[in-house]
Motif scaffolding. Sequence first.
Motif, mmCIF file in Angstrom:
data_model
loop_
_atom_site.group_PDB
_atom_site.id
_atom_site.type_symbol
_atom_site.label_atom_id
_atom_site.label_comp_id
_atom_site.label_asym_id
_atom_site.label_seq_id
_atom_site.Cartn_x
_atom_site.Cartn_y
_atom_site.Cartn_z
ATOM 1 N N ALA A 153 -12.368 38.819 36.573
ATOM 2 C CA ALA A 153 -12.946 39.470 37.971
ATOM 3 C C ALA A 153 -13.947 38.559 38.382
ATOM 4 C CB ALA A 153 -13.942 40.794 37.775
ATOM 5 N N LEU A 154 -14.089 37.814 38.000
ATOM 6 C CA LEU A 154 -14.744 36.548 38.207
ATOM 7 C C LEU A 154 -13.656 35.166 39.290
ATOM 8 C CD1 LEU A 154 -17.211 35.507 36.226
ATOM 9 C CD2 LEU A 154 -18.239 36.811 38.187
ATOM 10 N N ALA A 155 -12.729 35.275 38.640
ATOM 11 C CA ALA A 155 -11.660 34.412 39.055
ATOM 12 C C ALA A 155 -11.233 35.639 40.927
ATOM 13 C CB ALA A 155 -10.442 34.237 38.112
ATOM 14 N N ALA A 156 -11.155 37.247 40.483
ATOM 15 C CA ALA A 156 -10.372 36.934 41.336
ATOM 16 C C ALA A 156 -11.761 36.929 42.579
ATOM 17 C CB ALA A 156 -10.059 38.864 41.376
ATOM 18 N N VAL A 157 -13.238 36.848 42.531
ATOM 19 C CA VAL A 157 -13.816 36.791 43.319
ATOM 20 C C VAL A 157 -13.291 35.352 44.210
ATOM 21 C CG1 VAL A 157 -16.372 36.181 43.934
ATOM 22 C CG2 VAL A 157 -15.400 38.245 42.913
ATOM 23 N N GLU A 158 -13.548 34.197 42.755
ATOM 24 C CA GLU A 158 -13.096 32.807 43.569
ATOM 25 C C GLU A 158 -12.133 32.529 44.694
ATOM 26 O OE1 GLU A 158 -13.801 31.140 39.585
ATOM 27 O OE2 GLU A 158 -15.528 29.954 41.282
ATOM 28 N N ALA A 159 -10.991 33.387 44.070
ATOM 29 C CA ALA A 159 -9.880 33.178 44.960
ATOM 30 C C ALA A 159 -10.044 34.118 46.425
ATOM 31 C CB ALA A 159 -8.523 34.342 44.837
ATOM 32 N N GLY A 160 -11.179 34.706 46.577
ATOM 33 C CA GLY A 160 -11.312 35.380 47.618
ATOM 34 C C GLY A 160 -11.335 36.884 47.838
ATOM 35 N N ALA A 161 -10.969 37.345 46.458
ATOM 36 C CA ALA A 161 -11.562 38.823 46.551
ATOM 37 C C ALA A 161 -13.160 39.513 46.603
ATOM 38 C CB ALA A 161 -11.468 39.519 44.889
ATOM 39 N N ARG A 162 -13.487 40.316 47.321
ATOM 40 C CA ARG A 162 -15.095 40.683 47.816
ATOM 41 C C ARG A 162 -15.613 41.014 46.737
ATOM 42 N NH1 ARG A 162 -14.340 36.339 47.448
ATOM 43 N NH2 ARG A 162 -15.339 34.750 48.655
ATOM 44 N N THR A 180 -3.826 41.366 32.518
ATOM 45 C CA THR A 180 -3.872 40.178 33.202
ATOM 46 C C THR A 180 -5.019 38.776 32.831
ATOM 47 O OG1 THR A 180 -3.289 38.885 35.007
ATOM 48 C CG2 THR A 180 -5.520 40.148 34.935
ATOM 49 N N ALA A 181 -4.484 37.466 32.954
ATOM 50 C CA ALA A 181 -5.469 36.700 32.406
ATOM 51 C C ALA A 181 -6.009 35.522 33.796
ATOM 52 C CB ALA A 181 -4.768 35.295 31.329
ATOM 53 N N PRO A 182 -7.114 34.949 33.545
ATOM 54 C CA PRO A 182 -7.424 34.440 34.803
ATOM 55 C C PRO A 182 -6.914 34.005 36.014
ATOM 56 C CG PRO A 182 -9.007 34.063 33.349
ATOM 57 C CD PRO A 182 -8.293 34.996 32.374
ATOM 58 N N ARG A 183 -6.346 33.367 35.393
ATOM 59 C CA ARG A 183 -5.252 32.355 36.607
ATOM 60 C C ARG A 183 -4.971 33.191 37.230
ATOM 61 N NH1 ARG A 183 -2.053 27.254 34.589
ATOM 62 N NH2 ARG A 183 -4.151 26.855 33.920
ATOM 63 N N GLU A 184 -3.900 33.926 36.775
ATOM 64 C CA GLU A 184 -3.376 35.060 37.225
ATOM 65 C C GLU A 184 -4.265 36.240 38.395
ATOM 66 O OE1 GLU A 184 1.049 37.953 35.843
ATOM 67 O OE2 GLU A 184 -1.634 37.837 34.988
ATOM 68 N N SER A 185 -4.651 36.682 38.009
ATOM 69 C CA SER A 185 -5.601 37.020 38.446
ATOM 70 C C SER A 185 -6.047 36.674 39.757
ATOM 71 C CB SER A 185 -7.191 37.479 37.755
ATOM 72 O OG SER A 185 -7.971 38.671 38.221
ATOM 73 N N ALA A 186 -6.021 35.323 39.369
ATOM 74 C CA ALA A 186 -7.258 34.600 41.219
ATOM 75 C C ALA A 186 -5.276 34.230 41.889
ATOM 76 C CB ALA A 186 -7.786 33.256 41.246
#
Length: 533
Positions: free
Chosen positions: A230-239, A191-197
């Motif tokens: 990982a950071l993109a996922a966190v910005e999208a709501g992963a905790r 994956t890539a950051p935007r898709e991860s988010a």
Amino acid sequence: MTDNITPAQAVAAPAARDPNRVLIFDTTLRDGEQSPGATMTHEEKLEIAALLDEMGVDIIEAGFPIASEGDFRAVSEIARRSKNAVICGLARASFGDIDRAWEAVKQAPRPRIHTFIGTSPLHRDITALNMDEMAQRIHETVTHARNLCDNVQWSPMDATRTERDYLCRVVEIAIKAGASTINIPDTVGYTAPRESAEIIEMLLERVPGADQVIFATHCHNDLGMATANALAAVEAGARQIECTINGLGERAGNTALEEVVMALKVRHDIMPFTTGIDTRRIMQASRLVAAVSGFPVQFNKAIVGKNAFAHESGIHQDGMLKNAETFEIMRPEDIGLASTNLVMGKHSGRAALRAKLRDLGYEVADNQLGDIFVRFKALADRKKEVYDDDLIALMQESTTAAHNEIVQLKSLKVVCGTTAPQTADMTLDIDGKSAETHATGDGPVDATFNAIKALVPHELRLQLYQVHAVTEGTDAQATVSVRLEKDGRIFTGQSADTDTVVASAKAYVTALNRYLGYERAGRPGVDITSAAS
Ligand code: KIV
Ligand code: ZN
């Protein structure tokens, strides 16, 4: 480090949590150890787990209990000794795996079962389950895990290559069956950051009950994007971020703990999230994992590489002297790196050595200090000045050598020079008995390795032999890495000495000991790709 939240509160149900608190799930002992050649001994795993617990890791994935007796024993012992962290054991989507994982983790004050199955089309093919059959399997296995343990994590392996509608469907099933953490693995680093988010956003938006669970991100680094993803996922709501020390892990590795933790700390202005990690323990953890895994940290590795805080160019050095912030976005002390490089020598005493080791991030018990001091003195006798890097090499060697002593190097005398063949006279202690030989070879190292092979016959193939000078000067220690291979399995050894040939012999013997330990343990291992066995 957030002082006002206890680890128990941090891992609690979403409603009770600080919404900006990100849980750190360390899988060095499971996904990291799966890296070919990174096999760790029982004692080494306990030592790493204790440090992870002390430094504030929220969840430690301690191993894969069904994989082998050794894995089961390690996870059980880590569970028994754990203080603050949740201890998690991995299980495929089978009742047998889940029962075994529960048996291992149940003695922890805060146990977790992590069960997974590959949900992408490729994995459904391997497991020969169609979409409905797999959905049913997920329902049954998560329900079974939940009946045993009230803290269950579920992962759709290869989630990022799973059809989005199907991903939503299976995540909903796992939540309904009682999983409280849903992990979204990017198993092949695709994956890539935007898709991860986008994946996390989609799940939070479309899946009923998504607001009642914690979403985790588990990234591999095949395209060098694990930290960004990982950071993109966190910005999208992963905790919850799943990561390993030094980014250790299969192929190009996993998200590196030190990178995500320091990124969240340094760029808190744009990523207002906190972790519970005491960042001053990062260097200590990095060195310990490098030593026991036999995977040295690349010099220019972010945060923990030897050069991460080194400023060579004139302009940079000038700027640093005027104001460190010109070229440093974080302070070396923030990750536990001593800011001085005070030289030690043969007149330095025990107290000075202990203080120096503490500065370098090593807490040495009284019973260990004696042995380390003797080795330090021996080194100082041969080398006028003992630098930080020399002491780190010495400590790394005592960490790896201490638990693997089936074979020990007792003496070595090598004759080398312009007249061939070069020769080695060697004495080894093998299972407590002394054995000696005389061997020849194409150079002193070859003669030395031939001597070991004559004394301990084996079919291991030398895959890598590497020498690095620890410091500068002709009296510098050399660190030697040796990688041996048999049937696709890799065993590594590392050693340092002012004599390169002695370091080579010791590194070879360490790798050989790892192989012998593995053979004696009955060749443990399980195929993780057959996730629905
Ligand atoms: O990468 C992966 O998919 C994994 C799972 C077992 C969570 O490590
Ligand atoms: Zn993984």
